[in-house]
Every structure is written in structure tokens, then in C-alpha cells.
Design a protein around this motif. Sequence first.
Motif, PDB file in Angstrom:
ATOM      1  N   ILE A  45       3.705  12.663   0.777  1.00 56.31           N
ATOM      2  CA  ILE A  45       2.661  11.780   0.251  1.00 56.31           C
ATOM      3  C   ILE A  45       2.423  12.057  -1.227  1.00 56.31           C
ATOM      4  O   ILE A  45       2.238  11.122  -2.026  1.00 56.31           O
ATOM      5  CB  ILE A  45       1.358  11.938   1.058  1.00 56.31           C
ATOM      6  CG1 ILE A  45       1.566  11.466   2.501  1.00 56.31           C
ATOM      7  CG2 ILE A  45       0.220  11.149   0.407  1.00 56.31           C
ATOM      8  CD1 ILE A  45       0.352  11.630   3.392  1.00 56.31           C
ATOM      9  N   ARG A  46       2.440  13.326  -1.624  1.00 55.77           N
ATOM     10  CA  ARG A  46       2.243  13.644  -3.037  1.00 55.77           C
ATOM     11  C   ARG A  46       3.383  13.089  -3.895  1.00 55.77           C
ATOM     12  O   ARG A  46       3.167  12.644  -5.030  1.00 55.77           O
ATOM     13  CB  ARG A  46       2.098  15.152  -3.224  1.00 55.77           C
ATOM     14  CG  ARG A  46       0.810  15.721  -2.608  1.00 55.77           C
ATOM     15  CD  ARG A  46       0.576  17.156  -3.019  1.00 55.77           C
ATOM     16  NE  ARG A  46      -0.603  17.713  -2.363  1.00 55.77           N
ATOM     17  CZ  ARG A  46      -1.859  17.516  -2.766  1.00 55.77           C
ATOM     18  NH1 ARG A  46      -2.089  16.757  -3.829  1.00 55.77           N
ATOM     19  NH2 ARG A  46      -2.864  18.059  -2.110  1.00 55.77           N
ATOM     20  N   LEU A  47       4.590  13.140  -3.377  1.00 55.31           N
ATOM     21  CA  LEU A  47       5.720  12.537  -4.092  1.00 55.31           C
ATOM     22  C   LEU A  47       5.536  11.037  -4.248  1.00 55.31           C
ATOM     23  O   LEU A  47       5.818  10.456  -5.305  1.00 55.31           O
ATOM     24  CB  LEU A  47       7.026  12.827  -3.350  1.00 55.31           C
ATOM     25  CG  LEU A  47       7.565  14.250  -3.408  1.00 55.31           C
ATOM     26  CD1 LEU A  47       8.777  14.403  -2.505  1.00 55.31           C
ATOM     27  CD2 LEU A  47       7.916  14.643  -4.827  1.00 55.31           C
ATOM     28  N   LEU A  57       0.835  -1.207   0.000  1.00 56.16           N
ATOM     29  CA  LEU A  57       0.000   0.000   0.000  1.00 56.16           C
ATOM     30  C   LEU A  57       0.868   1.253   0.000  1.00 56.16           C
ATOM     31  O   LEU A  57       0.522   2.253  -0.611  1.00 56.16           O
ATOM     32  CB  LEU A  57      -0.929  -0.004   1.216  1.00 56.16           C
ATOM     33  CG  LEU A  57      -1.909  -1.183   1.286  1.00 56.16           C
ATOM     34  CD1 LEU A  57      -2.803  -1.054   2.511  1.00 56.16           C
ATOM     35  CD2 LEU A  57      -2.745  -1.277   0.015  1.00 56.16           C
ATOM     36  N   PHE A  58       1.985   1.196   0.698  1.00 59.91           N
ATOM     37  CA  PHE A  58       3.012   2.229   0.604  1.00 59.91           C
ATOM     38  C   PHE A  58       4.306   1.655   1.155  1.00 59.91           C
ATOM     39  O   PHE A  58       4.316   0.673   1.889  1.00 59.91           O
ATOM     40  CB  PHE A  58       2.628   3.517   1.348  1.00 59.91           C
ATOM     41  CG  PHE A  58       2.612   3.391   2.848  1.00 59.91           C
ATOM     42  CD1 PHE A  58       3.780   3.438   3.592  1.00 59.91           C
ATOM     43  CD2 PHE A  58       1.413   3.223   3.527  1.00 59.91           C
ATOM     44  CE1 PHE A  58       3.760   3.319   4.983  1.00 59.91           C
ATOM     45  CE2 PHE A  58       1.383   3.111   4.914  1.00 59.91           C
ATOM     46  CZ  PHE A  58       2.557   3.156   5.640  1.00 59.91           C
ATOM     47  N   SER A  59       5.412   2.254   0.758  1.00 63.45           N
ATOM     48  CA  SER A  59       6.707   1.922   1.341  1.00 63.45           C
ATOM     49  C   SER A  59       7.439   3.223   1.607  1.00 63.45           C
ATOM     50  O   SER A  59       7.298   4.196   0.856  1.00 63.45           O
ATOM     51  CB  SER A  59       7.512   1.010   0.415  1.00 63.45           C
ATOM     52  OG  SER A  59       7.660   1.578  -0.862  1.00 63.45           O
ATOM     53  N   HIS A 117      -4.653   4.410  -2.244  1.00 61.07           N
ATOM     54  CA  HIS A 117      -4.515   4.381  -0.786  1.00 61.07           C
ATOM     55  C   HIS A 117      -3.830   5.647  -0.295  1.00 61.07           C
ATOM     56  O   HIS A 117      -4.242   6.226   0.723  1.00 61.07           O
ATOM     57  CB  HIS A 117      -3.713   3.145  -0.381  1.00 61.07           C
ATOM     58  CG  HIS A 117      -3.571   2.979   1.101  1.00 61.07           C
ATOM     59  ND1 HIS A 117      -4.577   2.491   1.897  1.00 61.07           N
ATOM     60  CD2 HIS A 117      -2.539   3.257   1.941  1.00 61.07           C
ATOM     61  CE1 HIS A 117      -4.184   2.452   3.161  1.00 61.07           C
ATOM     62  NE2 HIS A 117      -2.952   2.926   3.213  1.00 61.07           N
ATOM     63  N   LEU A 118      -2.803   6.100  -0.990  1.00 59.50           N
ATOM     64  CA  LEU A 118      -2.111   7.318  -0.595  1.00 59.50           C
ATOM     65  C   LEU A 118      -3.023   8.532  -0.672  1.00 59.50           C
ATOM     66  O   LEU A 118      -2.965   9.428   0.182  1.00 59.50           O
ATOM     67  CB  LEU A 118      -0.883   7.529  -1.480  1.00 59.50           C
ATOM     68  CG  LEU A 118       0.274   6.552  -1.269  1.00 59.50           C
ATOM     69  CD1 LEU A 118       1.305   6.716  -2.373  1.00 59.50           C
ATOM     70  CD2 LEU A 118       0.916   6.752   0.093  1.00 59.50           C
ATOM     71  N   MET A 160      -5.073   8.508   2.341  1.00 61.99           N
ATOM     72  CA  MET A 160      -4.257   8.907   3.489  1.00 61.99           C
ATOM     73  C   MET A 160      -4.119  10.419   3.559  1.00 61.99           C
ATOM     74  O   MET A 160      -4.244  11.024   4.642  1.00 61.99           O
ATOM     75  CB  MET A 160      -2.876   8.245   3.397  1.00 61.99           C
ATOM     76  CG  MET A 160      -2.840   6.767   3.721  1.00 61.99           C
ATOM     77  SD  MET A 160      -1.197   6.026   3.432  1.00 61.99           S
ATOM     78  CE  MET A 160      -0.148   7.046   4.479  1.00 61.99           C
ATOM     79  N   LEU A 161      -3.855  11.055   2.418  1.00 63.19           N
ATOM     80  CA  LEU A 161      -3.695  12.506   2.392  1.00 63.19           C
ATOM     81  C   LEU A 161      -4.999  13.199   2.776  1.00 63.19           C
ATOM     82  O   LEU A 161      -4.996  14.174   3.547  1.00 63.19           O
ATOM     83  CB  LEU A 161      -3.237  12.947   1.003  1.00 63.19           C
ATOM     84  CG  LEU A 161      -3.008  14.442   0.810  1.00 63.19           C
ATOM     85  CD1 LEU A 161      -1.974  14.969   1.798  1.00 63.19           C
ATOM     86  CD2 LEU A 161      -2.565  14.732  -0.622  1.00 63.19           C
ATOM     87  N   ASN A 162      -6.113  12.716   2.278  1.00 60.59           N
ATOM     88  CA  ASN A 162      -7.412  13.296   2.610  1.00 60.59           C
ATOM     89  C   ASN A 162      -7.693  13.189   4.109  1.00 60.59           C
ATOM     90  O   ASN A 162      -8.160  14.139   4.742  1.00 60.59           O
ATOM     91  CB  ASN A 162      -8.508  12.597   1.817  1.00 60.59           C
ATOM     92  CG  ASN A 162      -9.875  13.194   2.072  1.00 60.59           C
ATOM     93  OD1 ASN A 162     -10.088  14.397   1.912  1.00 60.59           O
ATOM     94  ND2 ASN A 162     -10.821  12.350   2.493  1.00 60.59           N
TER      95      ASN A 162
END
Length: 427
Positions: free
Chosen positions: A341-343, A234-236, A315-316, A319-321
Motif C-alpha cells: 500500500i505504501r508503494l 481509487l486503486f489499481s 483513499h490508500l 485503507m492502510l489506517n
Amino acid sequence: MLSLPLQLQPLSPPFYPANSQPKTLKPVFPKACKSQYQTERGLQFDIGDTFFRHESATGRDFGVLSAALYKQSNGSLRVLDALCGCGIRSLRYLVEAKADFVLANDANENYRGIISGNLSRISEERWVVMNSDANRVMTERYLEKDYFDLVDVDSFGSDSSFLRAAIGAVKLDGLLYITSTDGYSSGGHRPQHSLAAYGAYVRPMPYSNEVGLRMLIGGALREASVLGYHVVPLFSYYSYHGPVFRAMLQIKRGRLPDSSTYNFISHCIQCGNSQTVAWDQLGQIRCPCITNACVPNSLIVSGPLWTGPLHQASHLARMLNLAEQLGWISDGNGRNLEKLIRLMVDESDPKLPVGYIKIDEVASRAKLNSPSIGAIMNTLHEVAFSPPLCSLSDQDPPIALETFDLTAWANILLWETPSLGFGDANN
């Protein structure tokens, strides 16, 4: 037969050699820790003499956001914090992610008072503290079929022994948050060690931070396959302090459908090109630049590693929202979180190749000054990530600065962000 009188002597107290007294006869009382209070996201907690790093707050932010999103989607959240330290992650899962229950475990019995004290503001029905080996706790949960929605294993070094037990303790479609802090292995300086820990023979490559994340995810995928599962990142997240490699994985039923995301990576030390190498291409690896600059033995190969996307853009975005709703974006640190997060959203494009080339290296080969990273990133978006060219070799003639515009940079540059590949916006 001659009989001898039997004389019974009074029993003497049992004698035990030093350090061999049974635990039942010599109770162990946790030592008191000196109080040292910290504050994170408005929560005050005591770290005592536990190991704590303020720099890891971003990783904890990411864990809380993912946990909260899981709770919103599934209606409940049970967390196993396998190596909880002072208990700050457990506290944040309870308060910010609104976890229904948290099992906070740390093998050090001396931390029990600190952990319990930090969690005492929460109803005791929602948490329990244990002091046991993490693998034992997770294995017992698996044997009892007491599965958790999120298992957080914030381990040290490259201790991959937790992976299989952790995967077994997670619900299907649940979350596994894993860690590595072994920068030597990700840098290719201990290939035999990375092979033993993660099943990957890692050699030195210029983007060791990205390789470290792919090594960690690949090791988890290997362990999941043994149990009949596969993982979806989902993210790293990479952070230079430590260094720290963290990955949030979703556990899915069934082995990986194909090997397209579990392959090898090659890097040409002569021209700088990197590429993914499939299993059936081993023994046929060749640098695609096909120039005289490529010399024999110029290719470095590492693997097998995870070669799929390191983040899931949807998913990111959620997360940002959520971070905005929680008010985490309004302050200075929040702006850094938003930028990071945008990156990562940009990095999640599945069309991106593995690895990256540093701007300084491109400028050196092109024999010109480099524009700002921001200008290059904006141009990359404008040209919609057009297919990159092989980086300039030493045989290429210098390009006049006035004719070398940002679009040319965008085409030459494979990919680089201020996070140096998948992670820390401050580096």
C-alpha cells in the motif's frame, strides 16, 4: 359426399427427442461438491470443487477495505458479487466490511450448496444466493432501479461484456471492482483482441503490467461515457499469478470533462523513453531525445488508454489506517500488505509519467553495477522526484562508478518499484 367413421385412439405419452425434455419435466438437482476447507483472515470456508486461488487474497483484502470505508462514510453498504465462485468475497464483505446485504451470484448451479453453506453463519436476511448469468442479474437490478453500493465483477480473461451492465447497477458515487486476467492482450500480443474488448490497440511495451491496468480502466471509462458517467480510480492492483489486473473505480455523474486522462502512450524502442500522446498530437509523434540513436520506426504507440493516476493517495492512506485497526499489519503477510500500500501511495503522484525503466536496463546502458532498489527509492524521495533525464543511449560514454552516485541514478531513473509498476510487492 361419402363420410368415413372417425375413430379416436387413446393418447400416448408425449415423446421428446434426447436432450430436449422441458426443464419442468426434468428437474435439475445441484451436484454435491467435495468439501475442501480453507481459512482466510480467520474465516473458515469450503471451496468444494469451485475455482479458488489463495494468491488472490490480497485483491480480496483491498476490496474489503474499500467496502468498509464506504460503509463508514455512507452508513450503509449493499454489495452485488456477480461472479462469486465459492462465496468467500461475499462472506468477507458481510463479516469484515459489515455489509447490510449481499447478493451472491454464480451461474454454476452446482455451487449453490457451497455458497449457501459458507454464508449460513450470517443471518439470512442479509444475503441471497442466485444462479444466473451475471449480465442478466445486473441488468435486472438496473431495470428495477435496485442499485448497489459496490458491484464486484471478478471475471476471467478479457470478458469486458460485463462492464456496461455492471456500471448500470452501481449507485452514483458507488464502487465498481473490475478484473482482467488477459496477459496476452496487455502484452501487446493480441492487439485486435484488446481493440474489440477494451477499445485500445495495444502493442508490446516493456511495462505490460501497467499497460494492462490502463487498458482495463480505459475500457471502463469508455463504457461509462456511453451511459453519461465517468470513473475515478481509487486503486489499481497487478499480481503476477494469472496474471490478474484489478481496479476499484468510483462511478461519477457526467462524462469526463476533458481527454487529458484518456490518451495514447508511445515508447521508443531505441532509447527507452515513454510519453503520453494527446489525440490532437497523432501524426506528429516524435521521440523527445532527438539523438542520432533514434531511428525511423522506433516508436511504438498504444491506445487509447487511461493515462491519469492509477491510485488515489487519500483513499490508500485510509485503507492502510483501517488495515492497522483490523490487526492485518501485525503478522508477516500484513507487513507485505503495508509495504504494498505504501508503494501504491508513492505511485499515485499525478506528476509521475507513464511507464518505467527497469534498473537492469539503466545499469546496462550506463555500464555499471546497480545499487539496491531500496537505496534508489530513498534517494528518489530525497530529491523529491526531480525531473528525470532521458535514459542513457549506447552512444553515451561510460560513467565512472565512483562519480556516479545515487542522485544521478534518481535523475536517470523514470520510475521503478519492487512491484514492477503498480502492484505486486512479491514480484
